[in-house]
Motif scaffolding. Structure first.
Motif, mmCIF file in Angstrom:
data_model
loop_
_atom_site.group_PDB
_atom_site.id
_atom_site.type_symbol
_atom_site.label_atom_id
_atom_site.label_comp_id
_atom_site.label_asym_id
_atom_site.label_seq_id
_atom_site.Cartn_x
_atom_site.Cartn_y
_atom_site.Cartn_z
ATOM 1 N N VAL A 75 43.048 36.804 7.147
ATOM 2 C CA VAL A 75 43.394 37.887 8.225
ATOM 3 C C VAL A 75 42.481 39.017 8.481
ATOM 4 N N THR A 76 42.205 39.201 9.500
ATOM 5 C CA THR A 76 41.256 40.584 9.906
ATOM 6 C C THR A 76 42.077 41.362 10.620
ATOM 7 N N THR A 77 42.236 42.804 10.542
ATOM 8 C CA THR A 77 42.474 43.912 11.241
ATOM 9 C C THR A 77 41.721 44.837 11.338
ATOM 10 N N LYS A 78 42.143 46.171 11.874
ATOM 11 C CA LYS A 78 41.013 46.888 12.128
ATOM 12 C C LYS A 78 41.607 48.379 12.336
ATOM 13 N N LEU A 79 41.141 49.536 11.994
ATOM 14 C CA LEU A 79 41.329 50.987 12.096
ATOM 15 C C LEU A 79 41.342 51.130 13.400
ATOM 16 N N PRO A 80 42.182 52.157 13.928
ATOM 17 C CA PRO A 80 42.139 52.492 15.325
ATOM 18 C C PRO A 80 40.809 53.389 15.729
ATOM 19 N N ALA A 81 40.163 53.176 16.590
ATOM 20 C CA ALA A 81 38.865 53.827 16.846
ATOM 21 C C ALA A 81 39.056 55.273 16.954
ATOM 22 N N GLU A 82 40.127 55.685 17.269
ATOM 23 C CA GLU A 82 40.369 57.138 17.272
ATOM 24 C C GLU A 82 40.642 58.235 15.857
ATOM 25 N N ILE A 83 40.559 57.300 14.933
ATOM 26 C CA ILE A 83 40.798 57.879 13.799
ATOM 27 C C ILE A 83 39.511 57.998 12.933
ATOM 28 N N LYS A 84 38.909 59.156 12.811
ATOM 29 C CA LYS A 84 37.681 59.494 12.234
ATOM 30 C C LYS A 84 37.878 60.483 11.219
ATOM 31 N N ASP A 85 38.623 60.224 10.105
ATOM 32 C CA ASP A 85 38.973 61.145 9.187
ATOM 33 C C ASP A 85 39.696 60.219 7.751
ATOM 34 N N TYR A 86 39.036 60.615 6.668
ATOM 35 C CA TYR A 86 39.363 59.903 5.276
ATOM 36 C C TYR A 86 40.884 59.727 5.052
ATOM 37 N N ASP A 87 41.407 60.780 5.052
ATOM 38 C CA ASP A 87 42.899 60.734 4.732
ATOM 39 C C ASP A 87 43.551 59.918 5.833
ATOM 40 N N ARG A 88 43.453 60.197 7.045
ATOM 41 C CA ARG A 88 44.221 59.568 8.300
ATOM 42 C C ARG A 88 43.665 58.085 7.969
ATOM 43 N N ALA A 89 42.543 57.592 7.661
ATOM 44 C CA ALA A 89 42.162 56.217 7.536
ATOM 45 C C ALA A 89 42.911 55.588 6.381
ATOM 46 N N LEU A 90 43.026 56.168 5.453
ATOM 47 C CA LEU A 90 43.950 55.676 4.293
ATOM 48 C C LEU A 90 45.481 55.456 4.573
ATOM 49 N N ASP A 91 45.893 56.572 5.415
ATOM 50 C CA ASP A 91 47.293 56.529 5.711
ATOM 51 C C ASP A 91 47.583 55.370 6.822
ATOM 52 N N THR A 92 46.606 55.266 7.609
ATOM 53 C CA THR A 92 46.833 54.307 8.654
ATOM 54 C C THR A 92 46.460 52.725 7.990
ATOM 55 N N PHE A 93 45.753 52.612 6.950
ATOM 56 C CA PHE A 93 45.848 51.342 6.534
ATOM 57 C C PHE A 93 47.126 51.091 5.707
ATOM 58 N N ASN A 94 47.653 52.086 5.063
ATOM 59 C CA ASN A 94 49.201 51.828 4.415
ATOM 60 C C ASN A 94 49.920 51.467 5.763
ATOM 61 N N GLU A 95 49.909 51.915 6.806
ATOM 62 C CA GLU A 95 50.898 51.514 7.808
ATOM 63 C C GLU A 95 50.405 49.938 8.347
ATOM 64 N N THR A 96 49.212 49.642 8.475
ATOM 65 C CA THR A 96 48.982 48.356 8.637
ATOM 66 C C THR A 96 49.502 47.374 7.535
ATOM 67 N N MET A 97 49.303 47.837 6.350
ATOM 68 C CA MET A 97 49.771 46.910 5.131
ATOM 69 C C MET A 97 51.144 46.728 5.285
ATOM 70 N N ALA A 98 52.013 47.812 5.708
ATOM 71 C CA ALA A 98 53.485 47.716 5.922
ATOM 72 C C ALA A 98 53.813 46.600 7.140
ATOM 73 N N HIS A 99 52.928 46.545 8.418
ATOM 74 C CA HIS A 99 53.327 46.024 9.271
ATOM 75 C C HIS A 99 52.951 44.680 9.156
ATOM 76 N N LEU A 100 51.929 44.147 8.532
ATOM 77 C CA LEU A 100 51.590 42.707 8.206
ATOM 78 C C LEU A 100 52.464 42.244 7.214
ATOM 79 N N ASP A 101 52.730 43.114 6.240
ATOM 80 C CA ASP A 101 53.486 42.397 5.002
ATOM 81 C C ASP A 101 52.828 41.324 4.433
#
Length: 272
Positions: A75-101
């Motif tokens: 399974v491949t997924t991607k961080l949104p192109a608009e996010i260019k920040d360390y903390d937001r990247a980690l937070d968004t990955f956590n959202e992705t993990m919840a989405h995919l489960d």
């Protein structure tokens, strides 16, 4: 011959199936669920999605409902192109993990080196911040491999100059007649597997008389030629479709290899 179970090996030893099933522009909800379900039933073991596609949850549900073991689906997924920040990247990955489960992702990519509305602008510092987050995600095992998408040579070089873990993949717009030779060569020379989204040229290859002539030579479709061509170039194609017949045909390429003369014909095309 490449089949759905054949793999490339990334620089860290992770095996990635040579053909993936793309879900870009597949509608969130039932359409994505049905398309991924059909792909898995037909033997695909590599599914590509992204936070921006808004269908991660549907991909995850289809995989969970398939009856397949988690480790048998890449399974491949991607961080949104608009996010260019360390903390937001980690937070968004956590959202992705919840989405995919699904417990982990096999490959996580920065979707583009710049926000989509600011294509071509310099976001080097933001990309390096993202990459630090990616290295942390990788080191914790929540992503088995990490990489980039839509990165030009200068963007790749900027990450390589600072990376503790080098990108393993660059996923780019790549197809017959639009092979991005400089980007492809640089990526491959630096150990990155090149993945091709829109390997069918978002449909523009269909009906091209030169490609059709090659297809006729082998008794296959232009789509099948496009996918075989990518693999013979050591590029990983990510065809997408919501039509089960097309999903099946797109992976049915075991019966032919494009000969050197026909490869030269295809190499000479310019179809941007």
């Amino acid at each position: 011959m490449a089949t759905l179970t054949d793999t490339y090996t990334l620089t860290n030893g992770v095996q990635i199936p040579k053909i993936g099933f793309g879900t870009w522009q597949v509608a969130p909800g039932q359409e994505t669920y049905d398309a991924v379900t059909a792909a898995l039933k037909l033997g695909y073991r590599h599914i590509d999605t992204a936070y921006a596609y808004r269908n991660e949850a549907d991909v995850g549900r289809a995989i969970r409902d398939s009856g397949l073991k988690r480790e048998d689906v890449f399974v491949t997924t991607k961080l949104p192109a608009e996010i260019k920040d360390y903390d937001r990247a980690l937070d968004t990955f956590n959202e992705t993990m919840a989405h995919l489960d699904l417990g982990y992702v096999d490959l996580y990519l920065i979707h583009a080196p710049w926000p989509w509305g600011k294509r071509g602008e310099d976001y080097t510092e933001g990309n390096l911040a993202d990459w630090r987050a990616f290295e942390e995600i990788y080191n914790t095992g929540r992503a088995r491999a990490i990489g980039i998408s839509n990165f030009a040579v200068k963007d790749m070089q900027a990450v390589l100059d600072h990376a503790q873990v080098a990108p393993m993949v660059n996923q780019i717009h790549w197809s017959i007649g639009y092979t991005e030779p400089e980007i492809t060569k640089f990526a491959q020379d630096h150990g990155m597997l090149v993945e091709a989204y829109s390997p069918l040229g978002t449909g523009r290859l269909i009906g091209n008389k030169d490609i059709q002539a090659v297809a006729d030579h082998y008794g296959v479709s232009t789509a099948q030629v496009a996918i075989r061509y990518a693999i013979q170039k050591q590029v990983l194609p990510l065809p997408r479709s919501i039509n089960p017949d097309h999903i099946k045909a797109n992976q049915d390429i075991d019966g032919f290899t494009i000969n050197a003369e026909d490869m030269q014909t295809l190499d000479a095309l310019h179809l941007r």
